[in-house]
Scaffold this motif. Sequence first.
Motif, PDB file in Angstrom:
ATOM      1  N   VAL A 271      47.244  38.700  46.422  1.00  0.00           N
ATOM      2  CA  VAL A 271      46.624  39.234  45.205  1.00  0.00           C
ATOM      3  C   VAL A 271      45.358  38.432  44.937  1.00  0.00           C
ATOM      4  O   VAL A 271      45.342  37.203  45.083  1.00  0.00           O
ATOM      5  N   TYR A 272      44.303  39.129  44.528  1.00  0.00           N
ATOM      6  CA  TYR A 272      43.070  38.461  44.121  1.00  0.00           C
ATOM      7  C   TYR A 272      42.913  38.597  42.606  1.00  0.00           C
ATOM      8  O   TYR A 272      42.823  39.714  42.087  1.00  0.00           O
ATOM      9  N   MET A 273      42.883  37.477  41.901  1.00  0.00           N
ATOM     10  CA  MET A 273      42.651  37.517  40.456  1.00  0.00           C
ATOM     11  C   MET A 273      41.160  37.647  40.207  1.00  0.00           C
ATOM     12  O   MET A 273      40.383  36.724  40.446  1.00  0.00           O
ATOM     13  N   THR A 274      40.754  38.808  39.734  1.00  0.00           N
ATOM     14  CA  THR A 274      39.349  39.105  39.511  1.00  0.00           C
ATOM     15  C   THR A 274      38.845  38.548  38.186  1.00  0.00           C
ATOM     16  O   THR A 274      39.462  38.786  37.138  1.00  0.00           O
ATOM     17  N   GLY A 275      37.730  37.844  38.235  1.00  0.00           N
ATOM     18  CA  GLY A 275      37.120  37.376  36.997  1.00  0.00           C
ATOM     19  C   GLY A 275      36.513  38.514  36.196  1.00  0.00           C
ATOM     20  O   GLY A 275      36.569  38.522  34.964  1.00  0.00           O
ATOM     21  N   PHE A 276      35.933  39.491  36.895  1.00  0.00           N
ATOM     22  CA  PHE A 276      35.386  40.685  36.249  1.00  0.00           C
ATOM     23  C   PHE A 276      36.479  41.390  35.453  1.00  0.00           C
ATOM     24  O   PHE A 276      36.316  41.725  34.282  1.00  0.00           O
ATOM     25  N   GLY A 277      37.626  41.624  36.116  1.00  0.00           N
ATOM     26  CA  GLY A 277      38.732  42.315  35.468  1.00  0.00           C
ATOM     27  C   GLY A 277      39.403  41.483  34.402  1.00  0.00           C
ATOM     28  O   GLY A 277      39.856  42.014  33.372  1.00  0.00           O
ATOM     29  N   THR A 278      39.485  40.172  34.624  1.00  0.00           N
ATOM     30  CA  THR A 278      40.067  39.298  33.611  1.00  0.00           C
ATOM     31  C   THR A 278      39.235  39.347  32.330  1.00  0.00           C
ATOM     32  O   THR A 278      39.771  39.460  31.221  1.00  0.00           O
ATOM     33  N   THR A 279      37.922  39.284  32.482  1.00  0.00           N
ATOM     34  CA  THR A 279      37.044  39.349  31.309  1.00  0.00           C
ATOM     35  C   THR A 279      37.198  40.678  30.585  1.00  0.00           C
ATOM     36  O   THR A 279      37.312  40.727  29.353  1.00  0.00           O
ATOM     37  N   ALA A 280      37.198  41.769  31.352  1.00  0.00           N
ATOM     38  CA  ALA A 280      37.316  43.090  30.736  1.00  0.00           C
ATOM     39  C   ALA A 280      38.647  43.261  30.026  1.00  0.00           C
ATOM     40  O   ALA A 280      38.708  43.823  28.923  1.00  0.00           O
ATOM     41  N   SER A 281      39.723  42.776  30.645  1.00  0.00           N
ATOM     42  CA  SER A 281      41.049  42.995  30.061  1.00  0.00           C
ATOM     43  C   SER A 281      41.327  42.072  28.883  1.00  0.00           C
ATOM     44  O   SER A 281      42.009  42.473  27.930  1.00  0.00           O
ATOM     45  N   LEU A 282      40.804  40.856  28.917  1.00  0.00           N
ATOM     46  CA  LEU A 282      41.098  39.906  27.829  1.00  0.00           C
ATOM     47  C   LEU A 282      40.222  40.125  26.606  1.00  0.00           C
ATOM     48  O   LEU A 282      40.701  40.022  25.468  1.00  0.00           O
ATOM     49  N   ILE A 283      38.934  40.403  26.821  1.00  0.00           N
ATOM     50  CA  ILE A 283      38.043  40.509  25.658  1.00  0.00           C
ATOM     51  C   ILE A 283      37.231  41.805  25.642  1.00  0.00           C
ATOM     52  O   ILE A 283      36.419  42.003  24.740  1.00  0.00           O
ATOM     53  N   GLY A 284      37.437  42.667  26.635  1.00  0.00           N
ATOM     54  CA  GLY A 284      36.740  43.947  26.638  1.00  0.00           C
ATOM     55  C   GLY A 284      35.239  43.828  26.779  1.00  0.00           C
ATOM     56  O   GLY A 284      34.487  44.661  26.261  1.00  0.00           O
ATOM     57  N   ARG A 285      34.799  42.813  27.522  1.00  0.00           N
ATOM     58  CA  ARG A 285      33.371  42.548  27.668  1.00  0.00           C
ATOM     59  C   ARG A 285      33.002  42.403  29.147  1.00  0.00           C
ATOM     60  O   ARG A 285      33.869  42.222  29.998  1.00  0.00           O
TER      61      ARG A 285
ATOM     62  N   VAL B 131      53.881  36.732  46.294  1.00  0.00           N
ATOM     63  CA  VAL B 131      52.807  36.645  47.284  1.00  0.00           C
ATOM     64  C   VAL B 131      51.740  35.676  46.798  1.00  0.00           C
ATOM     65  O   VAL B 131      51.631  35.401  45.599  1.00  0.00           O
ATOM     66  N   PRO B 132      50.921  35.143  47.713  1.00  0.00           N
ATOM     67  CA  PRO B 132      49.868  34.204  47.301  1.00  0.00           C
ATOM     68  C   PRO B 132      48.843  34.858  46.382  1.00  0.00           C
ATOM     69  O   PRO B 132      48.477  36.021  46.559  1.00  0.00           O
ATOM     70  N   VAL B 133      48.374  34.077  45.421  1.00  0.00           N
ATOM     71  CA  VAL B 133      47.326  34.519  44.497  1.00  0.00           C
ATOM     72  C   VAL B 133      46.062  33.715  44.775  1.00  0.00           C
ATOM     73  O   VAL B 133      46.088  32.481  44.795  1.00  0.00           O
ATOM     74  N   ILE B 134      44.975  34.429  44.993  1.00  0.00           N
ATOM     75  CA  ILE B 134      43.654  33.820  45.157  1.00  0.00           C
ATOM     76  C   ILE B 134      42.900  34.081  43.863  1.00  0.00           C
ATOM     77  O   ILE B 134      42.742  35.243  43.451  1.00  0.00           O
ATOM     78  N   ALA B 135      42.424  33.034  43.211  1.00  0.00           N
ATOM     79  CA  ALA B 135      41.891  33.179  41.861  1.00  0.00           C
ATOM     80  C   ALA B 135      40.415  32.824  41.779  1.00  0.00           C
ATOM     81  O   ALA B 135      39.971  31.806  42.313  1.00  0.00           O
ATOM     82  N   ASP B 136      39.678  33.670  41.099  1.00  0.00           N
ATOM     83  CA  ASP B 136      38.276  33.414  40.774  1.00  0.00           C
ATOM     84  C   ASP B 136      38.214  32.264  39.767  1.00  0.00           C
ATOM     85  O   ASP B 136      38.887  32.294  38.740  1.00  0.00           O
ATOM     86  N   ALA B 137      37.397  31.265  40.078  1.00  0.00           N
ATOM     87  CA  ALA B 137      37.190  30.150  39.145  1.00  0.00           C
ATOM     88  C   ALA B 137      35.722  30.001  38.790  1.00  0.00           C
ATOM     89  O   ALA B 137      35.278  28.917  38.394  1.00  0.00           O
ATOM     90  N   ASP B 138      34.960  31.072  38.967  1.00  0.00           N
ATOM     91  CA  ASP B 138      33.554  31.098  38.560  1.00  0.00           C
ATOM     92  C   ASP B 138      32.792  29.902  39.137  1.00  0.00           C
ATOM     93  O   ASP B 138      32.854  29.642  40.321  1.00  0.00           O
ATOM     94  N   THR B 139      32.109  29.159  38.299  1.00  0.00           N
ATOM     95  CA  THR B 139      31.294  28.024  38.753  1.00  0.00           C
ATOM     96  C   THR B 139      32.060  26.701  38.716  1.00  0.00           C
ATOM     97  O   THR B 139      31.482  25.651  39.010  1.00  0.00           O
ATOM     98  N   GLY B 140      33.324  26.764  38.338  1.00  0.00           N
ATOM     99  CA  GLY B 140      34.068  25.526  38.107  1.00  0.00           C
ATOM    100  C   GLY B 140      33.895  25.010  36.694  1.00  0.00           C
ATOM    101  O   GLY B 140      34.432  23.965  36.341  1.00  0.00           O
ATOM    102  N   TYR B 141      33.070  25.732  35.887  1.00  0.00           N
ATOM    103  CA  TYR B 141      32.912  25.472  34.443  1.00  0.00           C
ATOM    104  C   TYR B 141      32.245  24.138  34.143  1.00  0.00           C
ATOM    105  O   TYR B 141      32.604  23.437  33.210  1.00  0.00           O
ATOM    106  N   GLY B 142      31.248  23.797  34.953  1.00  0.00           N
ATOM    107  CA  GLY B 142      30.487  22.590  34.693  1.00  0.00           C
ATOM    108  C   GLY B 142      30.039  21.917  35.973  1.00  0.00           C
ATOM    109  O   GLY B 142      29.806  22.571  36.992  1.00  0.00           O
TER     110      GLY B 142
END
Length: 295
Positions: free
Chosen positions: A47-61, A85-96
């Motif tokens: 499974v790939y945890m999408t940052g695009f989808g996470t943003t849309a689903s959590l805050i609708g933005r 199953v393994p999860v591969i997660a988007d961590a953007d820029t590492g947040y700093g």
Amino acid sequence: MGEMLGSDRTPRARLRELLAGRGPLLAPGAYDALSARLVEQAGFDAVYMTGFGTTASLIGRPDVGLLTGAEMVDNARRIAAAVDVPVIADADTGYGNALNVVRTVQLYEQAGVAGIQLEDQVMPKRCGHMSGKALVAADEMTGKVRAAVAARRDPDLVVIARTDAVAVTGVGDALERARAYADAGADLLFVEAPTTEGDVEAVATALDGVAPLVFNWAEGGRTPPLSLERMRELGFALVIYPIGTLLAATAGIRSLLAALRAQGVPPLEGLPSFDQFTDLVGLPEVQDLEQRFAR
């Protein structure tokens, strides 16, 4: 499927086994625990945890760097707990900076993910298929990759380094950055948003033998949609399909709501029944546990 009492799973070791196979490993995107369970139930191995989808689903933005690292980690934790199953997660820029990356990697690792993706954009970042992106210096990102590798407590945690340089400074710079990130210890390289099949082939050829590669089959994005056979010919180890589940859910919900608005009753044809859905989310297991631990 993720069991409430856990299992003897080793998702990180399993991810490395899958990536070492003939490939490519296919990882559809999930934006929450339910969509992750659906990916697993469909028979996919990751499974790939999408940052695009996470943003849309959590805050609708839109995915323009609005979510904090804590919000992303929290979603990763729920998703990883929901599946085996393994999860591969988007961590953007590492947040700093590199120091922030150390903590980000440790938090994602504690959340149970098998792989983590970091990118070389300036924060706040943007979705890789949007315009207006800006990059940090290659040396800064190289330091962040080294920090990520040093921070992991489990050596099987997969570190994916993504460069967004194609859209900003060109394919040549993207290749130079990718090589530097591999030298810094990245397990996989992710060159984001090449716009032609020729560029995709150039990336795959130039980085052959440097490190395994990620292909982003971004639904509706800037990269041309390649066939599975073509991606296999080019030697990609991992293919992510980040937002197909999100787009499908959006289309389904809009269709149902439009019919409900027009007719006053929801159209149920084609939808799972109540009992089918409760089975899907694990009610039989809950009932078994209730009986097992009843006094």
